[in-house]
Design a protein around this motif. Structure first.
Motif, PDB file in Angstrom:
ATOM      1  N   LEU A   7      46.259 -32.006  70.394  1.00  0.00           N
ATOM      2  CA  LEU A   7      47.652 -31.719  70.740  1.00  0.00           C
ATOM      3  C   LEU A   7      47.762 -30.428  71.543  1.00  0.00           C
ATOM      4  CD1 LEU A   7      49.795 -32.484  67.556  1.00  0.00           C
ATOM      5  CD2 LEU A   7      49.319 -33.950  69.534  1.00  0.00           C
ATOM      6  N   ARG A   8      48.610 -30.496  72.552  1.00  0.00           N
ATOM      7  CA  ARG A   8      48.945 -29.312  73.333  1.00  0.00           C
ATOM      8  C   ARG A   8      50.460 -29.271  73.503  1.00  0.00           C
ATOM      9  NH1 ARG A   8      47.113 -25.362  76.719  1.00  0.00           N
ATOM     10  NH2 ARG A   8      48.521 -24.768  78.398  1.00  0.00           N
ATOM     11  N   LYS A   9      51.012 -28.070  73.283  1.00  0.00           N
ATOM     12  CA  LYS A   9      52.442 -27.883  73.454  1.00  0.00           C
ATOM     13  C   LYS A   9      52.683 -26.454  73.933  1.00  0.00           C
ATOM     14  CE  LYS A   9      56.879 -28.822  73.058  1.00  0.00           C
ATOM     15  NZ  LYS A   9      57.534 -29.826  73.930  1.00  0.00           N
ATOM     16  N   ALA A  10      53.426 -26.331  75.018  1.00  0.00           N
ATOM     17  CA  ALA A  10      53.755 -25.016  75.561  1.00  0.00           C
ATOM     18  C   ALA A  10      55.257 -24.908  75.749  1.00  0.00           C
ATOM     19  CB  ALA A  10      53.035 -24.781  76.883  1.00  0.00           C
ATOM     20  N   THR A  14      54.316 -19.644  76.960  1.00  0.00           N
ATOM     21  CA  THR A  14      53.807 -19.498  75.592  1.00  0.00           C
ATOM     22  C   THR A  14      53.177 -20.803  75.134  1.00  0.00           C
ATOM     23  OG1 THR A  14      55.532 -17.886  75.060  1.00  0.00           O
ATOM     24  CG2 THR A  14      54.399 -18.945  73.217  1.00  0.00           C
ATOM     25  N   VAL A  15      51.894 -20.758  74.831  1.00  0.00           N
ATOM     26  CA  VAL A  15      51.169 -21.940  74.359  1.00  0.00           C
ATOM     27  C   VAL A  15      51.246 -21.970  72.833  1.00  0.00           C
ATOM     28  CG1 VAL A  15      48.953 -23.127  74.256  1.00  0.00           C
ATOM     29  CG2 VAL A  15      49.639 -21.914  76.346  1.00  0.00           C
ATOM     30  N   ALA A  16      51.959 -22.963  72.293  1.00  0.00           N
ATOM     31  CA  ALA A  16      52.107 -23.087  70.842  1.00  0.00           C
ATOM     32  C   ALA A  16      50.941 -23.838  70.222  1.00  0.00           C
ATOM     33  CB  ALA A  16      53.420 -23.789  70.510  1.00  0.00           C
ATOM     34  N   LEU A  17      50.469 -24.892  70.901  1.00  0.00           N
ATOM     35  CA  LEU A  17      49.328 -25.668  70.435  1.00  0.00           C
ATOM     36  C   LEU A  17      48.331 -25.804  71.572  1.00  0.00           C
ATOM     37  CD1 LEU A  17      51.104 -28.584  68.494  1.00  0.00           C
ATOM     38  CD2 LEU A  17      50.232 -26.421  67.586  1.00  0.00           C
ATOM     39  N   ASP A  18      47.069 -25.577  71.259  1.00  0.00           N
ATOM     40  CA  ASP A  18      46.031 -25.564  72.286  1.00  0.00           C
ATOM     41  C   ASP A  18      44.865 -26.425  71.827  1.00  0.00           C
ATOM     42  OD1 ASP A  18      44.387 -24.961  74.396  1.00  0.00           O
ATOM     43  OD2 ASP A  18      43.942 -22.915  73.752  1.00  0.00           O
TER      44      ASP A  18
END
Length: 294
Positions: A7-10, A14-18
């Motif tokens: 999962l990736r979420k930005a 700002t990167v919340a999940l990498d």
């Protein structure tokens, strides 16, 4: 089985999940721990479909998580989402019906949970009239009342006294014993260590350590020793060795990083017989501090 894959979420820059990945198996309690802002709640909201990931996938039983699977999931948010004016029993029955339970099943499940969580006497109380701890119990009941196949719980033990913790833990255990996977986040690491089968430590949107509590503790740096000898004076002034405590003929020692424990054992033997010489593994709290500081 719940599988979270890359999962990736930005949010802007700002990167919340990498590239976050983890797996929660049937009948497993998985503790999801990390500092504030590490990405725990964002992950849970993506699992529930409240947020969309920029990339990556969430699978349930080998298939992409869809609306039907989410309907069979029990979610407990960190922020209470109850209707304050509704009465406890009415609210739980209503929520069970929203998830597709029949009226008799909703009433049966509600009554069972009220009994299990010690809320029978407050069944006709309005939510706003309950203590914060009892509101937390009702919030968990709301996550369980439709007999979910998966549980996702964000800080479920927040604000509970020890009796409340035991009641919630026992109720969760009945679900786990039926094979329900549980993913829950908490800052109460002593509870995570006590209740969880597996733990994932997340830092800056990535899982940086994962495994059973026992396995993770074994991987931590065991730089403390419990040594029992008739004469305790030998440890005083030993280079790189700090005496943390003493209890009769037993001492708890902390070793500097460059100290070989065999050197310490040799020093203890020179003082006489050694009755105990054992590493003291770090607690989950100590391991957490070590991992997030790295």
């Amino acid at each position: 089985m719940l599988e979270i894959r890359s999962l990736r979420k930005a949010y802007g820059d700002t990167v919340a999940l990498d590239d976050l990945s983890l797996t929660v198996r049937p009948g497993e309690v998985f503790g999801f721990v990390g500092q504030n802002g590490a990405g725990k709640t964002t992950t849970m909201r993506i699992v529930l479909g409240v947020l969309a990931a920029d990339s990556g996938e969430v699978h349930w039983d080998g298939r992409p998580m869809d609306a039907a699977a989410r309907l069979r999931t029990g979610y407990m948010p960190e922020e209470r989402g109850l209707y304050p004016k509704m009465r406890v029993r009415d609210q739980l029955v209503y929520l069970a019906r929203l998830h597709g339970s029949s009226a008799p099943d909703a009433r049966r499940s509600t009554d069972e949970l009220l009994a299990a969580l010690g809320l029978e006497e407050r069944a006709d109380s309005r939510i706003e009239a309950l203590s914060l701890g009892n509101q937390q119990r009702v919030q968990l009941a709301a996550a369980l009342v439709h007999d979910p196949e998966l549980l996702v719980l964000d800080e479920p033990f927040s604000g509970l006294d020890p009796v409340g913790v035991d009641a919630l833990a026992a109720t969760l255990r009945t679900r786990v014993d039926r094979g329900v996977p549980v993913l829950f986040s908490s800052h109460q690491l002593d509870l995570v260590e006590r209740l969880c089968d597996s733990v994932g430590i997340v830092k800056a949107g990535r899982v940086v350590a994962e495994g059973s509590v026992g396995a993770l503790r074994q991987q931590g740096r065991a730089r403390r020793l419990r040594v029992r000898t008739p004469d305790a004076a030998w440890a005083q002034g030993l280079p790189g060795v700090l005496v943390l405590s003493r209890d009769g003929d037993a001492q708890l020692l902390e070793l500097a990083d460059d100290v070989d424990d065999q050197t310490v054992l040799d020093a203890a033997r020179r003082s006489g017989p050694v009755h105990e010489f054992a590493p003291v593994l770090p607690s989950l709290t100590e391991l957490f501090r070590e991992v997030v500081a790295a």
